[in-house]
Design a protein around this motif. Structure first.
Motif, PDB file in Angstrom:
ATOM      1  N   PRO A   6       0.562  -1.189  -0.027  1.00 34.19           N
ATOM      2  CA  PRO A   6       0.028   0.004  -0.025  1.00 34.19           C
ATOM      3  C   PRO A   6       0.844   1.276   0.004  1.00 34.19           C
ATOM      4  N   ASN A   7       1.904   1.227   0.850  1.00 33.72           N
ATOM      5  CA  ASN A   7       2.862   2.341   0.563  1.00 33.72           C
ATOM      6  C   ASN A   7       3.586   2.700  -0.398  1.00 33.72           C
ATOM      7  N   ALA A   8       3.681   1.513  -1.203  1.00 32.38           N
ATOM      8  CA  ALA A   8       4.536   1.811  -2.471  1.00 32.38           C
ATOM      9  C   ALA A   8       3.461   2.413  -3.470  1.00 32.38           C
ATOM     10  N   LEU A   9       2.168   1.834  -3.489  1.00 34.63           N
ATOM     11  CA  LEU A   9       1.114   2.635  -4.385  1.00 34.63           C
ATOM     12  C   LEU A   9       0.906   3.959  -4.133  1.00 34.63           C
ATOM     13  N   THR A  10       1.079   4.356  -2.850  1.00 33.59           N
ATOM     14  CA  THR A  10       0.945   5.910  -2.608  1.00 33.59           C
ATOM     15  C   THR A  10       2.105   6.569  -2.937  1.00 33.59           C
ATOM     16  N   VAL A  11       3.260   5.856  -2.977  1.00 35.18           N
ATOM     17  CA  VAL A  11       4.610   6.648  -3.580  1.00 35.18           C
ATOM     18  C   VAL A  11       4.190   6.799  -4.962  1.00 35.18           C
ATOM     19  N   VAL A  12       3.675   5.640  -5.697  1.00 35.98           N
ATOM     20  CA  VAL A  12       3.426   5.790  -7.119  1.00 35.98           C
ATOM     21  C   VAL A  12       2.632   7.059  -7.364  1.00 35.98           C
ATOM     22  N   ARG A  13       1.763   6.966  -6.502  1.00 33.13           N
ATOM     23  CA  ARG A  13       0.583   8.220  -6.841  1.00 33.13           C
ATOM     24  C   ARG A  13       1.502   9.521  -6.620  1.00 33.13           C
ATOM     25  N   LEU A  14       2.302   9.723  -5.616  1.00 30.36           N
ATOM     26  CA  LEU A  14       2.671  10.862  -5.669  1.00 30.36           C
ATOM     27  C   LEU A  14       3.759  11.325  -6.577  1.00 30.36           C
ATOM     28  N   ALA A  60      -4.865  -5.261   7.129  1.00 34.34           N
ATOM     29  CA  ALA A  60      -4.781  -4.657   8.457  1.00 34.34           C
ATOM     30  C   ALA A  60      -3.242  -4.185   8.684  1.00 34.34           C
ATOM     31  N   VAL A  61      -2.956  -3.425   7.714  1.00 36.86           N
ATOM     32  CA  VAL A  61      -1.392  -2.984   7.612  1.00 36.86           C
ATOM     33  C   VAL A  61      -1.496  -1.404   7.497  1.00 36.86           C
ATOM     34  N   VAL A  62      -2.135  -0.709   8.421  1.00 38.07           N
ATOM     35  CA  VAL A  62      -1.998   0.801   8.370  1.00 38.07           C
ATOM     36  C   VAL A  62      -0.641   1.288   9.042  1.00 38.07           C
ATOM     37  N   SER A  63       0.030   2.062   8.343  1.00 35.88           N
ATOM     38  CA  SER A  63       1.294   2.533   8.646  1.00 35.88           C
ATOM     39  C   SER A  63       1.354   4.047   8.985  1.00 35.88           C
ATOM     40  N   PRO A  64       2.356   4.461   9.780  1.00 31.51           N
ATOM     41  CA  PRO A  64       2.239   5.942  10.087  1.00 31.51           C
ATOM     42  C   PRO A  64       2.597   6.665   8.715  1.00 31.51           C
ATOM     43  N   PHE A  65       3.284   6.246   7.860  1.00 32.18           N
ATOM     44  CA  PHE A  65       3.724   6.778   6.562  1.00 32.18           C
ATOM     45  C   PHE A  65       2.401   6.884   5.702  1.00 32.18           C
ATOM     46  N   GLY A  66       1.779   5.773   5.828  1.00 35.41           N
ATOM     47  CA  GLY A  66       0.365   5.717   4.879  1.00 35.41           C
ATOM     48  C   GLY A  66      -0.574   6.791   5.403  1.00 35.41           C
ATOM     49  N   LYS A  67      -0.763   6.831   6.678  1.00 36.51           N
ATOM     50  CA  LYS A  67      -1.678   7.685   7.244  1.00 36.51           C
ATOM     51  C   LYS A  67      -1.285   9.193   6.869  1.00 36.51           C
ATOM     52  N   LEU A  68       0.130   9.552   6.723  1.00 39.92           N
ATOM     53  CA  LEU A  68       0.286  10.943   6.515  1.00 39.92           C
ATOM     54  C   LEU A  68       0.511  11.096   4.985  1.00 39.92           C
ATOM     55  N   GLY A 109      -6.655  19.314   9.947  1.00 44.52           N
ATOM     56  CA  GLY A 109      -7.554  19.138  11.213  1.00 44.52           C
ATOM     57  C   GLY A 109      -7.511  17.751  11.802  1.00 44.52           C
ATOM     58  N   ARG A 110      -7.506  16.806  10.964  1.00 36.30           N
ATOM     59  CA  ARG A 110      -7.292  15.281  11.033  1.00 36.30           C
ATOM     60  C   ARG A 110      -5.863  15.237  11.667  1.00 36.30           C
ATOM     61  N   LEU A 111      -4.893  15.777  11.081  1.00 34.22           N
ATOM     62  CA  LEU A 111      -3.486  15.594  11.491  1.00 34.22           C
ATOM     63  C   LEU A 111      -3.372  15.974  12.941  1.00 34.22           C
ATOM     64  N   LEU A 112      -3.987  17.154  13.308  1.00 33.09           N
ATOM     65  CA  LEU A 112      -3.948  17.968  14.404  1.00 33.09           C
ATOM     66  C   LEU A 112      -4.224  16.954  15.639  1.00 33.09           C
ATOM     67  N   VAL A 113      -5.279  16.084  15.397  1.00 29.27           N
ATOM     68  CA  VAL A 113      -5.981  15.349  16.674  1.00 29.27           C
ATOM     69  C   VAL A 113      -5.372  13.927  16.104  1.00 29.27           C
ATOM     70  N   ALA A 114      -4.620  13.485  15.039  1.00 26.11           N
ATOM     71  CA  ALA A 114      -4.086  12.132  14.884  1.00 26.11           C
ATOM     72  C   ALA A 114      -3.526  11.234  16.028  1.00 26.11           C
ATOM     73  N   SER A 115      -2.792  11.961  16.922  1.00 20.67           N
ATOM     74  CA  SER A 115      -2.366  11.534  18.057  1.00 20.67           C
ATOM     75  C   SER A 115      -3.211  10.686  18.922  1.00 20.67           C
ATOM     76  N   ASP A 116      -4.331  11.358  18.917  1.00 23.17           N
ATOM     77  CA  ASP A 116      -5.525  11.002  20.096  1.00 23.17           C
ATOM     78  C   ASP A 116      -6.678  10.148  19.294  1.00 23.17           C
ATOM     79  N   THR A 117      -6.878  10.503  18.119  1.00 22.80           N
ATOM     80  CA  THR A 117      -8.010  10.250  17.443  1.00 22.80           C
ATOM     81  C   THR A 117      -7.940   9.730  16.087  1.00 22.80           C
ATOM     82  N   VAL A 118      -8.349   8.830  15.393  1.00 21.90           N
ATOM     83  CA  VAL A 118      -8.310   8.590  14.097  1.00 21.90           C
ATOM     84  C   VAL A 118      -9.743   9.023  13.278  1.00 21.90           C
ATOM     85  N   ILE A 119      -9.745   9.983  12.425  1.00 21.04           N
ATOM     86  CA  ILE A 119     -11.197  10.375  11.818  1.00 21.04           C
ATOM     87  C   ILE A 119     -11.111   9.781  10.718  1.00 21.04           C
ATOM     88  N   ALA A 120     -12.008   8.626  10.648  1.00 22.67           N
ATOM     89  CA  ALA A 120     -12.069   7.783   9.316  1.00 22.67           C
ATOM     90  C   ALA A 120     -12.802   8.629   8.270  1.00 22.67           C
TER      91      ALA A 120
END
Length: 189
Positions: A6-14, A60-68, A109-120
Motif C-alpha cells: 500500500p505504501n508503494a502505491l501511495t509513492v507511485v501516486r505521489l 490490516a497494515v495501516v502505517s504511520p507513513f500511509g496515514k500521512l 485538522g485530522r493531522l492535529l488530532v491524529a495522535s489521539d483520534t483517527v477520524i475515518a
C-alpha cells in the motif's frame, strides 16, 4: 502482509502527480497526445488511491507513513489537476477554491488530532472524492462534444456542495476530538 505494497502505491501516486500536471500544462488545452497521457496517468493514479486503501484495510497494515502520505497524495492529485484545468481550460476558479480550502482544512485538522483520534473517511467524503474524480475525468477526456464539459461542470458543482457539507461534518468531528483530547477523554469519530 506488510504495509510495503500500500505504501508503494501511495509513492507511485505521489510520483505521478507532477507528471500528470506537467503533461496537462504542456498540452495547454489543445486536446493533443499530452492530454491523453495526462488522462491515462491520472486514471492510474486514481486507481492506486482506491487500491492502496483497500489493501491496507484488507491486510490490516495501516502505517504511520500511509496515514500521512495517502491523504497528501490524494489532495495533491485532485487539487493539482483542478488548478491546472483552471489555468489551461478556463474552468471557473471558485469551486476549486472552495474544494481546496476544505481539503486543506480537513487534512490539517485530522493531522492535529491524529495522535489521539483517527477520524475515518465518511461516506460523504468518499462520495465527494468520487464526484471530484469523475468531474476531472470528464474534463480530461480529449476531443469530446461540449455537453461533456457541461456534465463535468455539473459534477464539479456536486463535488463542491459535498465538499461544503462534509467539511462541516469533519469540522464538528475534529473539534469534538480536540475537546476530548484536552479533557483527557476519547472522542467517538
Amino acid at each position: 502482509m506488510t504495509s510495503a505494497v500500500p505504501n508503494a502505491l501511495t509513492v507511485v501516486r505521489l510520483v505521478l502527480v507532477p507528471v500528470v500536471l506537467v503533461l496537462l500544462a504542456a498540452d495547454g488545452g489543445a486536446d493533443g497526445p499530452a492530454r491523453t497521457w495526462a488522462l491515462i496517468l491520472f486514471m492510474i493514479a486514481a486507481a492506486t488511491d482506491f487500491l492502496d486503501g483497500y489493501l491496507a484495510r484488507r491486510w490490516a497494515v495501516v502505517s504511520p507513513f500511509g496515514k500521512l502520505a495517502d491523504p497528501i497524495a490524494d489532495k495533491a492529485l485532485v487539487l493539482g489537476v483542478l488548478v491546472v484545468l483552471v489555468a489551461v481550460d478556463g474552468i471557473p476558479w471558485w469551486p476549486v477554491a472552495i474544494i481546496a480550502v476544505r481539503e486543506i482544512w480537513v487534512t490539517v485538522g485530522r493531522l492535529l488530532v491524529a495522535s489521539d483520534t483517527v477520524i475515518a473517511a465518511s461516506p460523504g467524503g468518499k462520495l465527494k472524492t468520487m464526484a471530484q474524480l469523475l468531474a476531472i475525468w470528464l474534463y480530461l477526456l480529449p476531443g469530446t462534444p461540449a455537453w461533456v464539459d457541461d456534465a463535468a461542470w455539473w459534477v464539479l458543482l456536486v463535488a463542491t456542495a459535498l465538499a461544503l457539507v462534509t467539511g462541516v461534518d469533519y469540522t464538528v468531528k475534529i473539534l469534538q476530538a480536540a475537546r476530548a483530547s484536552r479533557t483527557g477523554g476519547r472522542a467517538s469519530a
